[in-house]
Design a protein around this motif. Structure first.
Motif, short mmCIF file in Angstrom:
data_model
loop_
_atom_site.label_atom_id
_atom_site.label_comp_id
_atom_site.label_asym_id
_atom_site.label_seq_id
_atom_site.Cartn_x
_atom_site.Cartn_y
_atom_site.Cartn_z
N PRO A 1 8.38 -11.87 9.59
CA PRO A 1 7.40 -12.80 10.15
C PRO A 1 6.68 -12.15 11.33
O PRO A 1 7.11 -11.10 11.82
CB PRO A 1 8.27 -13.97 10.61
N PRO A 2 5.61 -12.76 11.82
CA PRO A 2 4.94 -12.23 13.01
C PRO A 2 5.93 -12.09 14.16
O PRO A 2 6.80 -12.94 14.37
CB PRO A 2 3.88 -13.28 13.32
N GLY A 3 5.83 -10.97 14.87
CA GLY A 3 6.70 -10.71 16.02
C GLY A 3 7.93 -9.91 15.70
O GLY A 3 8.63 -9.46 16.61
N VAL A 4 8.23 -9.71 14.43
CA VAL A 4 9.40 -8.92 14.04
C VAL A 4 8.90 -7.63 13.39
O VAL A 4 8.32 -7.65 12.31
CB VAL A 4 10.32 -9.69 13.06
N ALA A 5 9.10 -6.52 14.08
CA ALA A 5 8.63 -5.22 13.58
C ALA A 5 9.67 -4.60 12.67
O ALA A 5 10.86 -4.57 12.99
CB ALA A 5 8.35 -4.28 14.75
N MET A 6 9.22 -4.16 11.52
CA MET A 6 10.05 -3.42 10.57
C MET A 6 9.20 -2.28 10.04
O MET A 6 7.99 -2.26 10.20
CB MET A 6 10.51 -4.32 9.42
N THR A 7 9.84 -1.34 9.39
CA THR A 7 9.14 -0.19 8.82
C THR A 7 9.04 -0.38 7.32
O THR A 7 10.06 -0.42 6.62
CB THR A 7 9.90 1.11 9.13
N TYR A 8 7.82 -0.50 6.82
CA TYR A 8 7.59 -0.58 5.38
C TYR A 8 7.26 0.82 4.90
O TYR A 8 6.42 1.51 5.49
CB TYR A 8 6.45 -1.55 5.07
N ALA A 9 7.95 1.26 3.85
CA ALA A 9 7.79 2.62 3.36
C ALA A 9 7.81 2.61 1.84
O ALA A 9 8.13 1.60 1.21
CB ALA A 9 8.93 3.50 3.90
N ALA A 10 7.45 3.73 1.27
CA ALA A 10 7.51 3.90 -0.18
C ALA A 10 8.07 5.28 -0.47
O ALA A 10 8.11 6.14 0.40
CB ALA A 10 6.12 3.74 -0.80
N GLU A 11 8.45 5.48 -1.71
CA GLU A 11 9.07 6.74 -2.09
C GLU A 11 8.05 7.79 -2.54
O GLU A 11 8.43 8.91 -2.82
CB GLU A 11 10.13 6.48 -3.15
N ASP A 12 6.78 7.41 -2.61
CA ASP A 12 5.73 8.36 -2.96
C ASP A 12 4.41 7.90 -2.37
O ASP A 12 4.25 6.74 -1.99
CB ASP A 12 5.63 8.53 -4.49
N ARG A 13 3.45 8.82 -2.28
CA ARG A 13 2.14 8.54 -1.66
C ARG A 13 1.37 7.41 -2.36
O ARG A 13 0.80 6.55 -1.71
CB ARG A 13 1.26 9.78 -1.69
N ASP A 14 1.32 7.48 -3.68
CA ASP A 14 0.54 6.48 -4.42
C ASP A 14 1.05 5.07 -4.17
O ASP A 14 0.27 4.14 -3.99
CB ASP A 14 0.55 6.79 -5.93
N THR A 15 2.37 4.91 -4.15
CA THR A 15 2.93 3.60 -3.90
C THR A 15 2.68 3.18 -2.45
O THR A 15 2.37 2.02 -2.19
CB THR A 15 4.44 3.58 -4.21
N ALA A 16 2.79 4.10 -1.52
CA ALA A 16 2.52 3.78 -0.10
C ALA A 16 1.09 3.26 0.05
O ALA A 16 0.86 2.25 0.71
CB ALA A 16 2.74 5.01 0.77
N LEU A 17 0.14 3.92 -0.59
CA LEU A 17 -1.25 3.46 -0.51
C LEU A 17 -1.44 2.12 -1.22
O LEU A 17 -2.11 1.23 -0.72
CB LEU A 17 -2.19 4.51 -1.09
N ALA A 18 -0.85 1.99 -2.40
CA ALA A 18 -1.00 0.74 -3.15
C ALA A 18 -0.42 -0.44 -2.37
O ALA A 18 -0.97 -1.54 -2.39
CB ALA A 18 -0.32 0.86 -4.51
N GLU A 19 0.68 -0.21 -1.67
CA GLU A 19 1.33 -1.29 -0.93
C GLU A 19 0.59 -1.65 0.36
O GLU A 19 0.77 -2.74 0.87
CB GLU A 19 2.77 -0.90 -0.58
N THR A 20 -0.23 -0.74 0.89
CA THR A 20 -0.84 -1.01 2.20
C THR A 20 -2.36 -1.08 2.20
O THR A 20 -2.93 -1.76 3.05
CB THR A 20 -0.42 0.06 3.22
#
Length: 178
Positions: free
Chosen positions: A22-41
């Motif tokens: 939720p807003p105010g809670v920082a977490m790290t969103y990551a992916a296992e490859d570049r294409d997925t990282a871009l698609a997710e963000t």
């Protein structure tokens, strides 16, 4: 680019509702490859920076991408293990919810509330062998057959260069390295 600029946002900049935070809670969103990282963000064409992070310690990850099947009600189960069907059914259900596509806009998505609650429970209350869980691996909602991760890491967990490390922000739990 620096770890501080590519890593998790400061808590006061974590202002949007996300899949698991939720807003105010920082977490790290990551992916296992570049294409997925871009698609997710990324929602539109543009210029993006991608960083490769490694961890400096062994991580304990709840993997929702490789769940065992829920046994049939007709399957005979040994008396010693109990009935795993309710727990497995719940894990399959939450895995589907986490991976469900939701429009990215400035609305507060109440659809995220159940996955945020489960994530917060896993982040703060679940331990395995006296260790807390460090993150959740899930199926990408935007890149078919790919996986993504949320790591329970905020800026205090980043291994920063001397020029980025404020003296007042010391911690012994720095484990995420760019």
């Amino acid at each position: 680019m620096t770890p501080g600029s590519l890593g998790p946002p400061p808590a006061d900049h974590a202002i949007k509702t996300n899949r698991m935070s939720p807003p105010g809670v920082a977490m790290t969103y990551a992916a296992e490859d570049r294409d997925t990282a871009l698609a997710e963000t990324a929602d539109e064409a543009g210029t993006y920076a991608i960083g490769e992070f490694t961890n400096d310690r062994e991580l304990l990850i709840l993997d929702l991408t490789r769940l065992p099947d829920v046994p049939s009600v007709f399957t005979e189960l040994p008396d010693t293990i109990g009935d795993p069907r309710p727990q497995l059914g719940f894990l399959h259900s939450i895995s589907r919810e986490i991976s469900r596509p939701i429009a990215r806009d400035d609305r507060v998505h109440v659809e995220y509330v159940p996955t945020q609650i489960v994530t917060e429970y896993v982040r703060t209350a679940v331990t395995i062998g006296k260790r807390k869980v460090d993150g959740i691996r899930y199926n990408s909602s935007r890149h078919h057959a790919a996986t993504a991760l949320v790591l329970f890491a905020d800026q205090s967990n980043l291994i920063l260069g001397k020029d980025e490390r404020p003296e007042f922000n010391r911690t012994d739990d720095r484990w995420l390295r760019l």
